[in-house]
Motif scaffolding. Structure first.
Motif, PDB file in Angstrom:
ATOM      1  N   PRO A 170       0.838  -1.479   0.060  1.00  0.00           N
ATOM      2  CA  PRO A 170      -0.098   0.021   0.019  1.00  0.00           C
ATOM      3  C   PRO A 170       0.648   1.420   0.089  1.00  0.00           C
ATOM      4  N   ALA A 171       2.011   0.955   0.594  1.00  0.00           N
ATOM      5  CA  ALA A 171       2.864   2.359   0.593  1.00  0.00           C
ATOM      6  C   ALA A 171       3.412   2.740  -0.821  1.00  0.00           C
ATOM      7  N   LEU A 172       3.276   1.960  -1.811  1.00  0.00           N
ATOM      8  CA  LEU A 172       3.727   2.359  -3.030  1.00  0.00           C
ATOM      9  C   LEU A 172       2.416   2.115  -4.103  1.00  0.00           C
ATOM     10  N   GLY A 173       1.530   1.240  -3.866  1.00  0.00           N
ATOM     11  CA  GLY A 173       0.587   1.160  -4.766  1.00  0.00           C
ATOM     12  C   GLY A 173      -0.759   1.911  -4.465  1.00  0.00           C
ATOM     13  N   GLY A 174      -0.943   2.133  -2.893  1.00  0.00           N
ATOM     14  CA  GLY A 174      -2.220   2.692  -2.451  1.00  0.00           C
ATOM     15  C   GLY A 174      -2.796   1.645  -1.606  1.00  0.00           C
ATOM     16  N   ALA A 175      -4.040   1.894  -1.116  1.00  0.00           N
ATOM     17  CA  ALA A 175      -4.598   1.032  -0.363  1.00  0.00           C
ATOM     18  C   ALA A 175      -5.604   0.149  -0.861  1.00  0.00           C
ATOM     19  N   SER A 176      -6.114   0.317  -2.195  1.00  0.00           N
ATOM     20  CA  SER A 176      -6.725  -0.746  -3.032  1.00  0.00           C
ATOM     21  C   SER A 176      -5.634  -1.038  -4.228  1.00  0.00           C
ATOM     22  N   ARG A 177      -5.750  -2.627  -4.219  1.00  0.00           N
ATOM     23  CA  ARG A 177      -4.804  -2.879  -5.394  1.00  0.00           C
ATOM     24  C   ARG A 177      -5.860  -3.275  -6.485  1.00  0.00           C
TER      25      ARG A 177
END
Ligand code: NAD
Length: 367
Positions: A170-177
């Protein structure tokens, strides 16, 4: 019309290469490339046929020979980079998701408006000729009022238990994958093609694996906190209902963005893995409409660049997309160009999906 446009590409991975081909197909040149370090910048310059590498973002944005900045880096970097590019007076193509929060996407959309620059998000599936044909027929009411909008976006590249990527974190992609990465493409395509807007939704998020490698090079497995898939049901402002199933763990489905938009008189179905065909269902007969033939009207035929029977695909759609962005930079107004406001819409829908899944209730989606 767009010859001579000078591009800078930030990022040197999969989609950066697609952008580089599209820049040239639009008559532009890749002036500069910036990777995550000196070595990736150098290899990116070679792979993308750029004139030079940049030492850092500030140098790249200060370059007077750069008209358009293409941001092709992991999701969490988009906001800062897009903001800096707009502040430097550049036109911007920022990859989806535009931002990983609604507030960041909102701010970027406002900044783009104030800057008066073309600011676009590559919702590239809009640029298939068959999608434009479906949109045109639906706008002519050829199906009757659409009442059921359904489909899938399925992939399998994260099917193996040890498969990983920066999107996992999530730190790179965001909370939703899965939804934030590909579900937003389906929703954009649905709203673009039908003209309907999702006003309420309920959602479930799930995963095939409870623990994953986070893609940070360590052997540790942990709960990534991001989903392998999502099931979303929704209602639209024009009274239709719908659903979409999103997954990155569906073996055999490589990039199966599929939809069926159904009215009482016809249904239109599209499969991204066979994008030259638009399937039209009717009570008496079903027809496969082929791109490049006379049954396709305008403006769909504009996006048919090769004769029928000579398959077009994802790169062709991307080429058409960048061509339209550059036309906008040159002062034209191409129809259906996805702008930062559409990236904001995707952020709003992503937040609604996460809220609905967390609360297990229906959520009203802000307009
Ligand atoms: N529109 C589409 O259809 C589509 C398709 C694929 C990916 N994307 C989006 O494109 C973005 C990149 O995805 P990808 O599949 O190419 O990922 P990737 O992992 O293949 O590439 C990411 C690249 O960014 C580089 N990078 C990381 N941090 C950087 C930094 N600070 N400065 C410069 N370079 C940096 C990495 O070295 C790598 O080359 C993502 O936001 C993704 O959602 C969009």
């Amino acid at each position: 019309m767009t010859a001579g446009m000078q591009a800078a590409i930030v990022g040197t991975g999969f989609i950066a290469g697609v952008h580089a081909h599209a820049v040239r197909a639009a008559g532009g040149e890749v002036a500069a490339v910036l990777g995550s370090g000196a070595a990736t910048t150098a290899s990116g310059v070679r792979a993308m046929g750029a004139r030079r590498g940049a030492a850092d973002l500030a140098e790249l944005l200060a370059a007077p020979d750069v008209d358009v900045v293409h941001i092709c880096t992991p999701n969490r970097t988009h906001t800062e980079m897009a903001q800096a590019a707009l502040a430097a007076g550049k036109h911007v193509i920022c990859e989806k998701p535009l931002a990983t929060s609604v507030s960041d996407a909102q701010r970027l959309t406002e900044l783009a408006g104030e800057a008066g620059r073309v600011a676009s998000v590559p919702f590239v599936y809009r640029f298939y000729s068959s999608v434009r044909e479906a949109r045109n027929r639906i706008a002519r009411d050829a199906a009757g009022p659409l009442w059921l909008l359904h489909g899938t976006y399925l992939q399998d590249w994260l099917s193996a238990s040890d498969a990983t990527n920066w999107r996992m974190d999530p730190a790179l992609g965001g909370a939703s994958r899965a939804f934030g990465d590909i579900g937003v493409h389906w929703c954009d395509l649905m709203e673009f093609t039908t003209g309907h807007r999702i006003v309420r939704l309920a959602a479930q998020l799930g995963s095939a694996y409870k623990e994953r490698h986070l893609g940070d090079g360590t052997e540790d497995r942990t709960d990534p906190g991001t989903e392998d898939g999502a099931v979303v049901v929704f209602q639209t402002d024009r009274g239709a209902m719908g659903s979409v199933v999103v997954s990155q763990v569906t073996p055999g489905r490589k990039n199966r963005l599929w939809f069926s938009f159904d009215g009482p008189d016809a249904s239109y179905s599209f499969d991204q893995e066979a994008p030259d065909a638009l399937w039209m269902g009717a009570r008496d007969q079903n027809v496969v409409l082929m791109r490049g033939t006379e049954v396709f009207g305008q403006p769909a035929s504009t996006y048919s660049r090769l004769p029928a029977g000579h398959p077009q695909g994802y790169q062709d759609a991307f080429n058409a997309y960048v061509c339209d962005v550059y036309a906008a930079v040159a002062g034209h107004a191409p129809d259906g160009l996805p702008l930062f406001a559409d990236g904001l819409r995707a952020a709003v829908l992503t937040q609604a999906v996460m809220d609905a899944a967390a609360s297990q209730t229906w959520i009203e989606v802000p307009a």
